[in-house]
Each structure stands twice: as structure tokens, then as C-alpha cells.
Design a protein around this motif. Structure first.
Motif, mmCIF file in Angstrom:
data_model
loop_
_atom_site.group_PDB
_atom_site.id
_atom_site.type_symbol
_atom_site.label_atom_id
_atom_site.label_comp_id
_atom_site.label_asym_id
_atom_site.label_seq_id
_atom_site.Cartn_x
_atom_site.Cartn_y
_atom_site.Cartn_z
ATOM 1 N N VAL A 155 8.491 4.689 6.065
ATOM 2 C CA VAL A 155 7.590 4.535 6.898
ATOM 3 C C VAL A 155 8.232 4.818 8.179
ATOM 4 C CG1 VAL A 155 5.949 3.053 7.789
ATOM 5 C CG2 VAL A 155 6.270 3.117 5.384
ATOM 6 N N GLY A 156 7.472 5.704 9.089
ATOM 7 C CA GLY A 156 7.532 5.612 10.706
ATOM 8 C C GLY A 156 6.675 4.832 11.214
ATOM 9 N N GLY A 201 1.019 -1.318 -0.178
ATOM 10 C CA GLY A 201 -0.109 -0.085 -0.049
ATOM 11 C C GLY A 201 1.050 1.203 0.002
ATOM 12 N N VAL A 202 1.905 1.084 0.784
ATOM 13 C CA VAL A 202 2.884 2.464 0.698
ATOM 14 C C VAL A 202 3.470 2.569 -0.534
ATOM 15 C CG1 VAL A 202 5.303 3.267 1.853
ATOM 16 C CG2 VAL A 202 3.259 2.182 3.391
ATOM 17 N N ARG A 203 3.980 1.389 -1.066
ATOM 18 C CA ARG A 203 4.657 1.520 -2.358
ATOM 19 C C ARG A 203 3.877 2.013 -3.485
ATOM 20 N NH1 ARG A 203 8.603 2.511 -5.506
ATOM 21 N NH2 ARG A 203 8.895 1.192 -7.487
ATOM 22 N N ALA A 233 12.040 12.743 7.716
ATOM 23 C CA ALA A 233 12.667 11.632 6.951
ATOM 24 C C ALA A 233 11.677 10.827 6.426
ATOM 25 C CB ALA A 233 13.672 11.143 7.706
ATOM 26 N N ILE A 234 10.585 10.783 6.790
ATOM 27 C CA ILE A 234 9.341 10.017 6.469
ATOM 28 C C ILE A 234 8.186 10.537 5.765
ATOM 29 C CG2 ILE A 234 9.962 8.386 8.247
ATOM 30 C CD1 ILE A 234 7.646 9.393 9.868
ATOM 31 N N ASP A 235 7.502 9.761 4.858
ATOM 32 C CA ASP A 235 6.214 10.509 4.345
ATOM 33 C C ASP A 235 4.981 9.735 4.582
ATOM 34 O OD1 ASP A 235 7.309 12.703 3.051
ATOM 35 O OD2 ASP A 235 7.976 11.487 1.304
ATOM 36 N N GLY A 263 11.311 2.563 9.687
ATOM 37 C CA GLY A 263 12.170 3.103 11.053
ATOM 38 C C GLY A 263 11.149 3.357 12.231
ATOM 39 N N ARG A 264 11.627 3.114 13.277
ATOM 40 C CA ARG A 264 10.804 3.712 14.490
ATOM 41 C C ARG A 264 10.363 5.256 14.520
ATOM 42 N NH1 ARG A 264 10.204 1.247 19.316
ATOM 43 N NH2 ARG A 264 8.592 2.820 19.882
ATOM 44 N N LEU A 265 9.250 5.628 14.800
ATOM 45 C CA LEU A 265 8.812 6.914 15.189
ATOM 46 C C LEU A 265 8.868 7.197 16.648
ATOM 47 C CD1 LEU A 265 7.973 9.517 13.659
ATOM 48 C CD2 LEU A 265 5.683 8.797 13.658
ATOM 49 N N LEU A 266 9.522 8.142 17.057
ATOM 50 C CA LEU A 266 9.540 8.227 18.488
ATOM 51 C C LEU A 266 9.330 10.007 18.872
ATOM 52 C CD1 LEU A 266 13.101 6.319 19.021
ATOM 53 C CD2 LEU A 266 10.731 5.473 19.495
#
Length: 538
Positions: free
Chosen positions: A435-436, A421-423, A477-479, A463-466
Motif C-alpha cells: 500500500v502507498g 480489505g487490502v489483504r 512497487a505498490i498495487d 509505505g508513503r506515496l510521494l
């Protein structure tokens, strides 16, 4: 005195039959594992997925890569990752094929267990020790998981066998083979030094190795061989490890584990041994067997065994970060006491009935932990234990390990669907497919997502979103963002997740794209970060 009958052509010696016995037990373990793997569709959990990601680094390595070989497995030695990569070359890259990397470890482990027990307590004890080791619940669970500690257990037992065969480093050939195995053990996990260091010191002092030129030369040769081979990875990573070990020591504090010099720390691994590694019946049998084996001197060179167990046990106790995996290499050594005791019972009818009863119950227990027994409770707690981030109880038995290990399940955690879905959206909008991820669940985490993205060749990075004092990181860095309603994972890694979810759901910056129902009853939510879309060429 009776004369031994000569072996007929084509007949098997007792030793050959015992080795066949060892192979049949290994085959039985992997028959069960094969059935289990066919029935389970879940992604691997945290560390298992992490190590498969590292294995992919070696599988996809190309000469001239910008990254040096010694960085492919992060802070972990590379042996297991290389074995997984070889399995993928042979069988194709999949999470199921990754488990095959443990098959040779099972053979080495059971062979070494039989050899050591036979030398210390006789061939009958060797067979029983091998069988009991195969039926230890925790070892069976771990035999199909891509962790370092299962191979570590195999190398520790093999190292002990070869150390005995050096006869105090008097035999050069065996000393050099021991040095080679020691190198492989160190390239599997650094804990190998803890498990082999005490018995080596014991042999060195008892045999006064420093007083004989041949022994000392062989000892130095073995040490240099292991240091040189293992040094190919350890030396380039020395600076990394110097910073990693102190940071890792803080993990136990974050998880709420007891302080090293405390009563709870002292009994910690005893509780894990009873409640999570052996279970009640096998633990009681171990206690009886230890008493009888020591009282009746059923084990030759008990000092060697005692130093190995006690030295490693105390070392692990003093380390703040604790886990049942860390003492796994001691389980076959403890099984030695059970094997020696069962072999000593003789061939009377009551003794045979007792052994068959024990074997039957242990076999039922193995079936229970692998496939489940519905008419039994999930677990029976004898006494509540220490509470950190997890509660470690004294259990009669348990059919699963915190819902992570246990019977197979056909569950879709929607990793492929979310990644696809992201792609798809990134291609349509021109955004970055980064993705975060907010939650840190066993089968819904950064390592599992990245592993599936790479195996399925979906070019999406996760990656983790903190939540930090400066806000959400790394938001720039993420969308895309993925959250989960409900369970967030281990509390010590997800303390701020509720706040993160509230910020995301209450902000117009995040546009909800899709919801995905998860097997645990929660929902995963995919958001796009609202930014000005890139201009497309006319």
C-alpha cells in the motif's frame, strides 16, 4: 539533648516510610494510566508507533536472522524497545501492554527525584519534590507513551543521584554503578550525554579528580564501563549516526523553527516550559520558588544543580530541531526548587492551607489533562507565541496537546478494516498487498499502519506515496493506494498531498474500491492500481 527512641520490632524507619510514599505516588500514576488505557481505543501516534515497531523487531528476532541485532531499532538506541519487547512477552503483544514498559521508569524516576532532593534540601523537600514531579502535566502525559524521553528522564535523575554518591569518584562501588547507569542512559537516547556531561565535568573539576590516583582510576573505570557497554550498539551504528545527525538537524528548519542564535530560540524552551510542560500556575510557583530558594539558600550545592540545568538548557537551545520532549529530564530538577520552597514554609496554619490549596489545584489540573473537565474551555491562551509548522503559545492551561495527548477517546481509525480489505482483495486478484499511503496524520500514518499489520498478523506492507519530479514514488512497487479527503497532517511532510490526491482521483489508473469514514469527519479512500492481473493456474 533528647535521646532518640529505639525502633520497635516491625516498625518503619522514616526512610522506609518515604520509600513507601514514593511507591504509593507511582501506584497512583499507574492507576490513572490504567483507567485511561482501558478507555482509549486509538492507535498510537507517529513516534510512539515507530518505537513499538522497533520493539516488534526484537520480539520476533530469531537466531540466524539476515539482519544484525544492532539494526533492529534503526537510528535509535535499543533499550526502550527491548523493555517493550519484554512486556509483550509477559502480557502479550498489544499497544496497551507496550505502555507498561514505562512502569519501572516511573519508579526509578520518582525514587531518584526523592533521593536527589532529600540529599540537597532535606527529606521534607524530597517528598514535596517527588509529589510535584508526579503532578507535572507534561510528565504525566508522557508516562504512558512509548517514547524514549520518559525512560531518559529516569536514567538522568538516577545518574545524578549516583554521581553524588561517588563523592567525586572517591567511592569505587558507586562509581562503577554510575558507569552502568550511564551506559543504560546512552542506550536509551544519545541526549543522555548532554544531561550528564555537564555535572560530571563540574564534579571532575571541583574535586580535582586528576590529582588523586584513586579518584582518577574510579573515573576512568566508570567511563570505560559505560563506553564498552554502550559501544555494543554505538560502534556498529557509528556510520549510520554520522549521516543521521546532520539530516536530523535540517528537520527544525523544515518545521520552521527559529535559527539557533536568535531571540526566539533563546526563549523557546521557556515558552514551552510555561505553556506546554507546567502551565501557568506551576510556572509562577516555580519562579517564586527559584527566587526564594536561591535567596534563602534552601538548596545545598546549588552550583551542581545550576550547572546541570543551564548546561543542558543552553545545549538544547542551540539545536535547531526543538520539542518539549527534549528538555523533559530537566523538569524534576526544576521541581526541586518548588519542593524546597514548599518544605521551608513550616507548619503554621497559613502554610498548611497554602500547600493544600496548591496540591488541590495541581490535582484538579492532572484530572483535567487526563479525563477532561467539560465546564472549562479546552485551553486558555495568555499570549500568542512563535509560529512555525505549529504555533507555540503562552498558555494558562490546556486540556490536550494538539489533540494528540489528553483525555481518552473511543475512536476507530479503520486501520484493521483497511488492512483486511487490502489483504482480501490481494488474495482475490493475485496482486501484491503493498500500500502507498498519502496522508501523514497522527493516528493514520505509515508507522501506525505497519504496527497494526504486524500485531494483527495481516501480511500487508505500507509505505508513503510521494510526488517527485519523476512522478508518484514508489508507484511501481505498490498495487494499492490510500488517500484521505481533508486534513493531510503536518504541512512540512505533506506539502504536495493535495496534488497527489488530485492526480489519483482524476486518473483511470486508480480504481476506487471502498470509502471509510474517519473519526475526524474525513474519509479514507482505498484504491487499487489498475494493472494486468496475474494469470492463475488453471
Amino acid at each position: 539533648m533528647k535521646r532518640q527512641a529505639a525502633l520497635q520490632p516491625g516498625s518503619q524507619s522514616p526512610a522506609d516510610r518515604d520509600y513507601l510514599f514514593v511507591c504509593l505516588i507511582a501506584a497512583g500514576i499507574w492507576l490513572v494510566n490504567g483507567l485511561w488505557l482501558r478507555m482509549d481505543s486509538r492507535p498510537p501516534v507517529w513516534d510512539m508507533a515507530l518505537h513499538q515497531n522497533y520493539a516488534l523487531n526484537y520480539l520476533l528476532f530469531l537466531p540466524g536472522s539476515d539482519h544484525p541485532y544492532w539494526s533492529f531499532s534503526g537510528v535509535y538506541p535499543p533499550f526502550v524497545h527491548l523493555v517493550i519487547a519484554v512486556c509483550w512477552l509477559l502480557f502479550g503483544a498489544s499497544t496497551t501492554a507496550a505502555a507498561y514498559a514505562n512502569l519501572p521508569a516511573t519508579l526509578i524516576l520518582l525514587w531518584a527525584t526523592y533521593e536527589l532532593a532529600s540529599e540537597l534540601a532535606g527529606h521534607s523537600a524530597g517528598r514535596w519534590t517527588c509529589l510535584v514531579t508526579a503532578l507535572i502535566p507534561y510528565l504525566f502525559w508522557m508516562s504512558r507513551e512509548t517514547i524514549l524521553d520518559y525512560w531518559l528522564t529516569a536514567w538522568v535523575l538516577a545518574g545524578l543521584v549516583l554521581l553524588r554518591k561517588t563523592h567525586g569518584f572517591a567511592a569505587r562501588r558507586c562509581s562503577l554503578i554510575f558507569g552502568t547507569v550511564a551506559a543504560l542512559g546512552l542506550l536509551t537516547k544519545w541526549f543522555f550525554a548532554v544531561f550528564i556531561g555537564f555535572p560530571v565535568a563540574y564534579v571532575f573539576i571541583r574535586e580535582r579528580v586528576w590529582k588523586e590516583g584513586v579518584r582518577l582510576t574510579n573515573f576512568i573505570g566508570a567511563a570505560l564501563l559505560s563506553a564498552v557497554v554502550a559501544g555494543f550498539w554505538y560502534i556498529p551504528n557509528l556510520n549510520l549516526l554520522i549521516h543521521y545527525f546532520p539530516q536530523n538537524a535540517l528537520v527544525g528548519k523544515l518545521e520552521g523553527e527559529p535559527a539557533a542564535l536568535s531571540f526566539q530560540s533563546l526563549i523557546y524552551y521557556v515558552r514551552l516550559l510555561e505553556g506546554y510542560q507546567l502551565f501557568g500556575l506551576l510556572f509562577v510557583l516555580l519562579m517564586v520558588s527559584c527566587f526564594q530558594s536561591l535567596r534563602r539558600r534552601l538548596i545545598r550545592d546549588a552550583g551542581f544543580v545550576g550547572v546541570t540545568i543551564i548546561g543542558a538548557w543552553l545545549t538544547m537551545t542551540l539545536i535547531r530541531t526543538k520539542d518539549p520532549r527534549f528538555t523533559m529530564p530537566l523538569l524534576p530538577l526544576l521541581a526541586l526548587f518548588i519542593g524546597a520552597y514548599l518544605a521551608s514554609l513550616g507548619q503554621s496554619r497559613p502554610a498548611k492551607v497554602l500547600r493544600l490549596s496548591i496540591l488541590g489545584i495541581l490535582s484538579l489540573q492532572v484530572y483535567m489533562i487526563n479525563f477532561g473537565v467539560r465546564w472549562l474551555p479546552e485551553r486558555v491562551v495568555l499570549l500568542e507565541g512563535y509560529q512555525g509548522s505549529l504555533r507555540w503559545d503562552w498558555n494558562l492551561y490546556m486540556q490536550n496537546y494538539f489533540g494528540i495527548l489528553g483525555p481518552p477517546r473511543d475512536e476507530d481509525w479503520r486501520l484493521q478494516e483497511i488492512l483486511s480489505g487490502v489483504r482480501k482483495d490481494a488474495i482475490a486478484t493475485g496482486l501484491r498487498p503493498n500500500v502507498g499511503l498519502v496522508p501523514d496524520l497522527p493516528r493514520f500514518n505509515v508507522s501506525s499502519f505497519n504496527l497494526y499489520a504486524r500485531l494483527l498478523k495481516i501480511p500487508v506492507g505500507v509505505g508513503r506515496l510521494l510526488l517527485t519530479t519523476q512522478g508518484l514514488y514508489p508507484l511501481e512497487a505498490i498495487d494499492y493506494v490510500v488517500t484521505v479527503e481533508g486534513d493531510q497532517g503536518m504541512s512540512w511532510t505533506t506539502q504536495e498531498n493535495r496534488k497527489v490526491n488530485q492526480l489519483i482521483s482524476g486518473s483511470k489508473i486508480f480504481l476506487l474500491l471502498q470509502r471509510f469514514p474517519l473519526p475526524n469527519g474525513d474519509q479514507a479512500i482505498l484504491y487499487r492500481v489498475a494493472r494486468e492481473l496475474p494469470r492463475r493456474n488453471q
